[in-house]
Design a protein around this motif. Structure first.
Motif, PDB file in Angstrom:
ATOM      1  N   TRP A  25     -17.535 -19.085 -52.340  1.00 42.95           N
ATOM      2  CA  TRP A  25     -18.379 -18.844 -53.512  1.00 42.95           C
ATOM      3  C   TRP A  25     -17.729 -17.852 -54.483  1.00 42.95           C
ATOM      4  O   TRP A  25     -18.202 -17.694 -55.604  1.00 42.95           O
ATOM      5  CB  TRP A  25     -19.772 -18.361 -53.090  1.00 42.95           C
ATOM      6  CG  TRP A  25     -19.787 -17.208 -52.138  1.00 42.95           C
ATOM      7  CD1 TRP A  25     -19.649 -15.883 -52.428  1.00 42.95           C
ATOM      8  CD2 TRP A  25     -19.959 -17.287 -50.716  1.00 42.95           C
ATOM      9  NE1 TRP A  25     -19.721 -15.125 -51.285  1.00 42.95           N
ATOM     10  CE2 TRP A  25     -19.917 -15.958 -50.208  1.00 42.95           C
ATOM     11  CE3 TRP A  25     -20.160 -18.326 -49.822  1.00 42.95           C
ATOM     12  CZ2 TRP A  25     -20.053 -15.661 -48.851  1.00 42.95           C
ATOM     13  CZ3 TRP A  25     -20.288 -18.036 -48.477  1.00 42.95           C
ATOM     14  CH2 TRP A  25     -20.242 -16.725 -48.004  1.00 42.95           C
ATOM     15  N   GLU A  26     -16.628 -17.215 -54.074  1.00 42.45           N
ATOM     16  CA  GLU A  26     -15.860 -16.364 -54.991  1.00 42.45           C
ATOM     17  C   GLU A  26     -14.785 -17.155 -55.738  1.00 42.45           C
ATOM     18  O   GLU A  26     -13.864 -16.583 -56.316  1.00 42.45           O
ATOM     19  CB  GLU A  26     -15.217 -15.213 -54.215  1.00 42.45           C
ATOM     20  CG  GLU A  26     -16.226 -14.232 -53.645  1.00 42.45           C
ATOM     21  CD  GLU A  26     -15.573 -13.106 -52.851  1.00 42.45           C
ATOM     22  OE1 GLU A  26     -14.337 -13.170 -52.612  1.00 42.45           O
ATOM     23  OE2 GLU A  26     -16.300 -12.173 -52.464  1.00 42.45           O
ATOM     24  N   ASN A  27     -14.901 -18.477 -55.736  1.00 41.33           N
ATOM     25  CA  ASN A  27     -14.040 -19.371 -56.533  1.00 41.33           C
ATOM     26  C   ASN A  27     -12.583 -19.349 -56.090  1.00 41.33           C
ATOM     27  O   ASN A  27     -11.660 -19.237 -56.904  1.00 41.33           O
ATOM     28  CB  ASN A  27     -14.143 -19.020 -58.032  1.00 41.33           C
ATOM     29  CG  ASN A  27     -15.565 -19.039 -58.532  1.00 41.33           C
ATOM     30  OD1 ASN A  27     -16.303 -19.992 -58.265  1.00 41.33           O
ATOM     31  ND2 ASN A  27     -15.977 -17.984 -59.209  1.00 41.33           N
ATOM     32  N   ARG A  28     -12.367 -19.516 -54.811  1.00 43.68           N
ATOM     33  CA  ARG A  28     -11.016 -19.574 -54.243  1.00 43.68           C
ATOM     34  C   ARG A  28     -11.081 -20.387 -52.955  1.00 43.68           C
ATOM     35  O   ARG A  28     -12.161 -20.722 -52.466  1.00 43.68           O
ATOM     36  CB  ARG A  28     -10.497 -18.160 -53.943  1.00 43.68           C
ATOM     37  CG  ARG A  28     -11.428 -17.346 -53.039  1.00 43.68           C
ATOM     38  CD  ARG A  28     -10.797 -16.051 -52.575  1.00 43.68           C
ATOM     39  NE  ARG A  28     -11.724 -15.204 -51.843  1.00 43.68           N
ATOM     40  CZ  ARG A  28     -12.076 -15.370 -50.575  1.00 43.68           C
ATOM     41  NH1 ARG A  28     -11.579 -16.399 -49.884  1.00 43.68           N
ATOM     42  NH2 ARG A  28     -12.918 -14.541 -49.980  1.00 43.68           N
ATOM     43  N   ARG A  29      -9.894 -20.662 -52.416  1.00 37.29           N
ATOM     44  CA  ARG A  29      -9.858 -21.327 -51.117  1.00 37.29           C
ATOM     45  C   ARG A  29     -10.312 -20.358 -50.022  1.00 37.29           C
ATOM     46  O   ARG A  29     -10.211 -19.142 -50.179  1.00 37.29           O
ATOM     47  CB  ARG A  29      -8.439 -21.811 -50.800  1.00 37.29           C
ATOM     48  CG  ARG A  29      -7.914 -22.824 -51.780  1.00 37.29           C
ATOM     49  CD  ARG A  29      -6.556 -23.356 -51.343  1.00 37.29           C
ATOM     50  NE  ARG A  29      -5.961 -24.124 -52.414  1.00 37.29           N
ATOM     51  CZ  ARG A  29      -6.301 -25.371 -52.732  1.00 37.29           C
ATOM     52  NH1 ARG A  29      -7.237 -25.980 -52.028  1.00 37.29           N
ATOM     53  NH2 ARG A  29      -5.721 -25.999 -53.735  1.00 37.29           N
ATOM     54  N   LEU A  30     -10.782 -20.921 -48.937  1.00 32.71           N
ATOM     55  CA  LEU A  30     -11.143 -20.089 -47.793  1.00 32.71           C
ATOM     56  C   LEU A  30      -9.886 -19.481 -47.176  1.00 32.71           C
ATOM     57  O   LEU A  30      -8.846 -20.131 -47.076  1.00 32.71           O
ATOM     58  CB  LEU A  30     -11.871 -20.921 -46.741  1.00 32.71           C
ATOM     59  CG  LEU A  30     -13.277 -21.383 -47.108  1.00 32.71           C
ATOM     60  CD1 LEU A  30     -13.753 -22.454 -46.135  1.00 32.71           C
ATOM     61  CD2 LEU A  30     -14.233 -20.207 -47.122  1.00 32.71           C
ATOM     62  N   ARG A  31      -9.969 -18.229 -46.772  1.00 27.73           N
ATOM     63  CA  ARG A  31      -8.867 -17.568 -46.084  1.00 27.73           C
ATOM     64  C   ARG A  31      -8.921 -17.911 -44.599  1.00 27.73           C
ATOM     65  O   ARG A  31      -9.981 -18.266 -44.069  1.00 27.73           O
ATOM     66  CB  ARG A  31      -8.944 -16.059 -46.304  1.00 27.73           C
ATOM     67  CG  ARG A  31      -8.776 -15.674 -47.780  1.00 27.73           C
ATOM     68  CD  ARG A  31      -9.134 -14.237 -48.055  1.00 27.73           C
ATOM     69  NE  ARG A  31      -9.008 -13.935 -49.484  1.00 27.73           N
ATOM     70  CZ  ARG A  31      -9.487 -12.860 -50.083  1.00 27.73           C
ATOM     71  NH1 ARG A  31     -10.159 -11.949 -49.367  1.00 27.73           N
ATOM     72  NH2 ARG A  31      -9.324 -12.676 -51.379  1.00 27.73           N
ATOM     73  N   VAL A  32      -7.787 -17.786 -43.942  1.00 28.17           N
ATOM     74  CA  VAL A  32      -7.710 -18.163 -42.529  1.00 28.17           C
ATOM     75  C   VAL A  32      -8.749 -17.433 -41.679  1.00 28.17           C
ATOM     76  O   VAL A  32      -9.446 -18.060 -40.868  1.00 28.17           O
ATOM     77  CB  VAL A  32      -6.283 -17.943 -41.984  1.00 28.17           C
ATOM     78  CG1 VAL A  32      -6.258 -18.090 -40.453  1.00 28.17           C
ATOM     79  CG2 VAL A  32      -5.311 -18.932 -42.623  1.00 28.17           C
ATOM     80  N   PRO A  33      -8.919 -16.104 -41.809  1.00 29.11           N
ATOM     81  CA  PRO A  33      -9.944 -15.439 -40.991  1.00 29.11           C
ATOM     82  C   PRO A  33     -11.354 -15.967 -41.248  1.00 29.11           C
ATOM     83  O   PRO A  33     -12.190 -15.974 -40.341  1.00 29.11           O
ATOM     84  CB  PRO A  33      -9.825 -13.963 -41.397  1.00 29.11           C
ATOM     85  CG  PRO A  33      -8.432 -13.824 -41.918  1.00 29.11           C
ATOM     86  CD  PRO A  33      -8.148 -15.117 -42.605  1.00 29.11           C
TER      87      PRO A  33
END
Length: 354
Positions: free
Chosen positions: A299-307
């Motif tokens: 929802w912060e307008n980016r891809r999901l990070r691995v963690p």
């Protein structure tokens, strides 16, 4: 040895099904995984394996080698056989390809690799996982599914089969998967777990009304992550994501949604195109190899990070993946959420351990 005995793992991937199996009391003693990064991930996190992960084509691995790798001598059989043959031919997202719909994908034969080892190893119980589209009544899935069940029967087992949505069992991700579990004929048949949580999923209500689904916001609460170089969207549609509300997708830019300058026609794209997580709902299914504009995105307008993906799959925070960012997403996207796996294997163990 685990308190419930020895398990052999086929198509192990990064070890989601294996981790749940061990949480249910078994010890995964031998594993087969052809992908180098996934095999390295297994070895890094399952340090008690009796031998190195077998990294060869499973079609060329004899059952006797698997039993030896698990530390079993002649005449011994494993307590549990687990595995999820690759789902390429039956994946819902792949049905736009005619050669897959026609059942011509050679990966379909990997189901037979599982049933061959089931027949030869004669485990006390088994767990097989796959995409729920394998149960579809079409010319690719139906014959393959019927053949799979027929071969399980011919191997001397009776079985229970059920599609489980991971979100209904406490996983913060809506991820429907097919499970087939069984024991030798004449023994009490395991029952697959019932839903413990419930809520909306793909325009319908699923699960139990006792407790709501665990949300993505709850799963990611308190998690501190570092930015990743690959997290920013690029390309023709990247700038569109910011205006899409949480839980929305490309349909935000259609006339039907009231957009003043529509960019897309209604239902002209796959549902996950520019799809954004809603912190108040479980994550939609996270794919192994999404296209450049395929979500879910944060929802912060980016891809999901691995963690974050690790949390949404219920892997422990200290579970260490090997490989590039794209390789890790593939390993996660192909995995069984450990929390879901544990509940399935526990129900099998209740019967098989008696």
């Amino acid at each position: 040895m685990g308190s419930r005995g020895v398990a052999i793992s086929l198509f192990s991937g990064a070890g989601g099904l294996d981790l749940g199996t061990e949480k249910a009391g078994y010890e995964v003693a031998a594993a087969v995984e052809h992908n180098a990064d996934a095999a390295a991930t297994m070895e890094k996190n399952f340090t008690h394996l009796q031998s190195e992960v077998i990294r060869r084509d499973i079609l060329k691995v004899p059952t006797s080698e698997l039993l030896h790798a698990a530390g079993l001598s002649a005449g011994q059989r494993p307590d549990l056989l687990i595995g999820g043959p690759p789902c390429t031919p039956f994946s819902k997202s792949g049905f736009w390809l005619e050669w897959k719909r026609s059942g011509l994908d050679p990966d379909a034969s990997l189901l037979q690799a599982y049933t061959r080892i089931l027949d030869e190893a004669k485990p006390r119980a088994f767990v097989l996982e796959n995409v729920y589209a394998l149960t579809y009544n079409n010319k690719a899935s139906r014959p393959a599914y019927e053949r799979l069940l027929r071969e399980i029967d011919q191997a001397g087992y009776h079985f229970a089969a059920k599609v489980l949505n991971a979100a209904d069992l406490g996983v913060p991700q809506a991820r429907p998967r097919l499970f087939v579990v069984g024991v030798p004929k004449g023994e009490k048949l395991p029952e697959l777990p019932e839903a413990k949580h419930g809520g909306s999923w793909e325009r319908r209500v699923t699960g139990s009304s006792d407790r709501p689904h665990v949300t993505a916001g709850e799963a990611l609460a308190g998690l501190v992550t570092e930015p990743e170089p690959e997290e920013q969207l690029r390309g023709q549609y990247a700038h569109l994501l910011a205006d899409i509300p949480p839980g929305g997708n490309y349909l935000h830019y259609t006339a039907e949604k009231g957009h003043p300058d529509p960019l897309f026609k209604w239902r002209s794209r796959y549902w996950s195109f520019l799809l954004k997580l809603d912190p108040d709902k479980p994550s939609p299914t996270i794919q192994a190899q999404p296209g450049p504009n395929v979500g879910p995105f944060h929802w912060e307008n980016r891809r999901l990070r691995v963690p974050e993906m690790r949390r949404l799959f219920t892997f422990p925070d200290d579970f260490d993946f090997v490989g590039t960012r794209s390789s890790i997403q593939a390993q996660l996207g192909n995995s069984v959420p450990p929390l879901l796996a544990r509940q399935v294997v526990e129900r099998v163990a209740e019967v098989a351990s008696n």
